[in-house]
Design an enzyme around this catalytic site. Sequence first.
Site, short mmCIF file in Angstrom:
data_model
loop_
_atom_site.label_atom_id
_atom_site.label_comp_id
_atom_site.label_asym_id
_atom_site.label_seq_id
_atom_site.Cartn_x
_atom_site.Cartn_y
_atom_site.Cartn_z
N HIS A 216 45.49 80.95 45.15
CA HIS A 216 46.04 81.07 46.50
C HIS A 216 45.00 80.83 47.59
O HIS A 216 45.28 81.05 48.77
CB HIS A 216 46.64 82.47 46.71
CG HIS A 216 47.89 82.73 45.93
ND1 HIS A 216 47.89 82.80 44.56
CD2 HIS A 216 49.18 82.93 46.32
CE1 HIS A 216 49.13 83.05 44.14
NE2 HIS A 216 49.92 83.12 45.19
N GLU B 96 56.85 71.86 42.06
CA GLU B 96 56.22 70.97 43.02
C GLU B 96 56.40 69.50 42.66
O GLU B 96 56.55 68.64 43.54
CB GLU B 96 54.73 71.30 43.16
CG GLU B 96 54.43 72.58 43.92
CD GLU B 96 54.77 73.85 43.15
OE1 GLU B 96 54.93 74.92 43.78
OE2 GLU B 96 54.89 73.79 41.90
#
Length: 320
Positions: free
Chosen positions: A124, A55
Amino acid sequence: MAKAINAGLRQAMLDDPKVVLLGEDIGLLGGVFRVTSDLLAEFGARRVIDTPLAESAIIGTAVGLAYRGYRPVCEIQFDGFIFPGFDQIVSQVAKLHYRTQGRVSMPITIRVPFGGGIGAAEHHSESPEAYFTHTSGLRVIAVSDPQDAYGLIRQAIASDDPVLYFEPKRRYHVKGEVSPELGAPMERARVVAAGTDVTLLCYGALVSTAKDAALAADDEGVSIEVIDLRSLSPVDYETVEASVRKTGRLVITHEAARSGGLGGEIAAVVTERCFDYLEAAPVRVTGFDIPYPPAKLESHHLPDLDRILDGVDRALGRQR
């Protein structure tokens, strides 16, 4: 809603050849939620870029692209994976326009599937929006239905400001009519249900729950005005204050933890600005101050119809 975001991305790419997409598995796979399906075939690998699982590299590359006049759209695969790119977002993306006295723009859109309700594993189902609303230089928005998802992704990409675009993953498969209109400006809140007794603020996945709460309360003679914030930074306090001055009561709900959450900031601002109109202290209905629980327990953590109605009762001075 997933198809609406896809349609918005496609139209933005057709409108401007400088729009490029970056993310993990967004090309051949079409993203883990298939939001970017078919875009690789239409626009090619130079504009729909499958990145490494990094990321920080995704955001760092987007900064370089923005410097060169592109409008990158980054996908963070899941909310909990955004933190390796956190330094780039708050130290570079948010500050370069200010640091260069306006000579450099950062027209970067960062798509973040967020929130719980899908029975996912650890990392998540996070709600990290408050970290970014605290950071000057970023716009932060959250969508709740297909029409807004379409209009706001196009507005975000067209903006010269960096935008964190939060999309509630448990609403991806919700259906609704979508027109090519962009709708209200992304910095404006939206009254989704008019009412007179209590103002109920929400965003993302909880807009649907709040609307259900308003219907349930109406059966008991309580009129709830539901406001979808849409923009989390800046907050449209003009719309919020107008509602609170009318109802005299405020309930704020979000999935994120209570401590340091956006609800506390909004409650403080509304209390400062509308003190003489409030009949009761603002009430917050939020996730708990715990790490996100295992999937089997998440229904106890997420604000639901009963918890929101209990918050409304507390604002009205009565307990269920």
